[in-house]
Scaffold this motif. Structure first.
Motif, short mmCIF file in Angstrom:
data_model
loop_
_atom_site.label_atom_id
_atom_site.label_comp_id
_atom_site.label_asym_id
_atom_site.label_seq_id
_atom_site.Cartn_x
_atom_site.Cartn_y
_atom_site.Cartn_z
N UNK A 179 -1.45 83.06 100.70
CA UNK A 179 -1.76 83.58 102.04
C UNK A 179 -0.70 84.59 102.48
N UNK A 180 0.56 84.27 102.22
CA UNK A 180 1.66 85.17 102.60
C UNK A 180 1.51 86.52 101.92
N UNK A 181 1.24 86.52 100.64
CA UNK A 181 1.16 87.79 99.90
C UNK A 181 -0.18 88.50 100.08
N UNK A 182 -1.21 87.78 100.50
CA UNK A 182 -2.50 88.42 100.69
C UNK A 182 -2.76 88.84 102.14
N UNK A 183 -2.36 87.97 103.11
CA UNK A 183 -2.73 88.22 104.50
C UNK A 183 -1.53 88.42 105.43
N UNK A 184 -0.34 88.09 104.98
CA UNK A 184 0.83 88.35 105.81
C UNK A 184 1.43 87.11 106.45
N UNK A 185 2.47 87.38 107.24
CA UNK A 185 3.33 86.34 107.80
C UNK A 185 2.61 85.36 108.70
N UNK A 186 1.94 85.85 109.72
CA UNK A 186 1.35 84.94 110.71
C UNK A 186 0.21 84.12 110.14
N UNK A 187 -0.55 84.70 109.26
CA UNK A 187 -1.63 83.95 108.62
C UNK A 187 -1.05 82.83 107.75
N UNK A 188 -0.01 83.16 106.99
CA UNK A 188 0.62 82.15 106.13
C UNK A 188 1.27 81.05 106.96
N UNK A 189 1.92 81.42 108.06
CA UNK A 189 2.54 80.42 108.93
C UNK A 189 1.46 79.51 109.52
N UNK A 190 0.34 80.09 109.92
CA UNK A 190 -0.76 79.29 110.47
C UNK A 190 -1.30 78.32 109.44
#
Length: 176
Positions: free
Chosen positions: A57-68
């Protein structure tokens, strides 16, 4: 006559669905990991399988998505399969781990392997800190070398899997 959904709304919906799939994947990996009798006699040593979904998620969608995805996975699996103490340890490990992954990701020379290893190591450090404040024993820090080594090893293995899967996810042009 049927009305057509604008492309931007469709893509937004697809991205939400993709993130929901990654959250479900993370929850499944957490559950599967809880079923695996993986122990070296040291409390807290785990494979960290759910971190695969967080990395993707971090590498595909970014910080906030991965944190969520990370925080929702911890909360949902904690309420469904865990205890209050387990939830507390997971939250501490998850937050410290995520912050470390963000920091190491900004340092370009680390790459996905280094980011994943940092996540594994700092997850263990976060849990060790909570354990210290829970039981108030400095003796817990004798576990640190084993926990750090396991974090590096499992983080590296999760990084290998993430690096090999990520191109296939990216190939779909934004949708999983």
């Amino acid at each position: 006559m049927a009305s057509r959904v604008p492309e931007s709304d469709f893509r937004k919906t697809v991205r939400i669905a993709d993130k929901a799939l990654l959250l479900a994947f993370a929850m499944i990996l957490s559950y599967v990991e809880s079923l695996i009798p993986f122990t070296f006699g040291v409390p807290g040593v785990k494979l960290g399988l759910a971190n695969l979904a967080v990395l993707l998620t971090l590498y595909r969608f970014g910080t906030w998505s991965a944190f969520s995805v990370d925080m929702l996975r911890i909360m949902l699996t904690g309420f469904l399969f865990g205890s209050m103490y387990g939830l507390l340890y997971s939250l501490a490990g998850g937050i410290v781990s995520f912050c470390a992954m963000l920091l190491f990701r900004r340092i370009r020379s680390f790459g996905i392997y280094g980011v994943s290893m940092a996540g594994g190591v700092f997850h263990n450090i976060g849990q060790l800190i909570v354990a210290y404040f829970t039981v108030r024993s400095i003796g817990l820090f004798y576990y640190m070398p084993v926990l750090l080594c396991s974090g590096v090893l499992t983080g590296f293995l999760i990084g290998i899997i993430a690096k090999s899967v990520l191109p296939y996810i990216n190939r779909f042009g934004g949708e999983l």
